[in-house]
Design a protein around this motif. Structure first.
Motif: not given
Length: 207
Positions: A84-89, A180-184
């Motif tokens: 799990r991690r969050d991503f920028t575009l 589901y691996v994270g948020r945008l």
């Protein structure tokens, strides 16, 4: 029957044209049913040839497809589950199936690993345009054109209620089918810190 060549020929071969046909011709005409029977045999022969050609093409294509499909499935199976991690575009775009084997896309601010659906979301797939991108607007408007995707962060604020409901429904469908691996992340937003325990717990829920 005079103006119908096939009908006239059938009458003559059927022995109804008065004794001019030999017994061999009469027998042949009866067995073939006249030119209509001959046409039927020719049609069946042609159909058999076409079917054989189609079968050979299918076998050849199927073998290639099977090998490619098996290789792709093997690649998917070999990839470890993404933590799990969050991503920028910009980070999300790295996972478009071309620059990396893994394929991610975002829906309503959530990022999903759709690698196992590569036949749909891979570079050659019908929905490949969404790979490595925020697919929300395209899914909401049922548009597979690049114009439906934005290069900058899309807050979807101009979508109507029906379209937003559609986005939420797509989100639920992806959540049921893919990891589901994270948020945008929004511009300037800091990524969340996920512990291994949280990551394992969430993946277990999805299974």
């Amino acid at each position: 029957m005079a103006d119908d060549g096939d009908g006239k020929l059938r009458t003559e071969q059927g022995g109804g044209g008065g004794g001019s046909s030999s017994p061999e011709e009469t027998a042949a005409g009866s067995w073939l049913g006249g030119s209509g029977g001959l046409d039927m045999l020719l049609s069946l022969a042609l159909l058999a040839i076409v079917a054989l050609a189609a079968y050979r093409l299918y076998r050849r294509w199927g073998k290639r497809s099977g090998v490619g499909g098996a290789a792709q499935q093997g690649l998917v199976d070999s990839l470890p589950r993404m933590k799990r991690r969050d991503f920028t575009l910009e980070q999300l775009r790295e996972y478009d199936g071309a620059r990396a084997a893994r394929i991610l896309l975002a829906v309503n601010g959530k990022v999903f690993d759709v690698t196992k659906g590569s036949k749909f979301y891979g570079p050659e797939g019908p929905y490949g345009i969404f790979a490595g991108r925020d697919a929300s607007r395209g899914l909401a408007t049922f548009c597979l054109d690049k114009d439906a995707l934005r290069d900058e962060y899309d807050d979807l604020s101009d979508l109507n209620a029906v379209q937003m409901e559609s986005v939420r429904e797509w989100e639920m469908q992806f959540k049921e089918k893919y990891d589901y691996v994270g948020r945008l992340l929004k511009p300037g937003e800091e990524p969340s810190e996920y512990t291994d325990e949280e990551d394992t717990k969430d993946h277990t829920k999805q299974e």
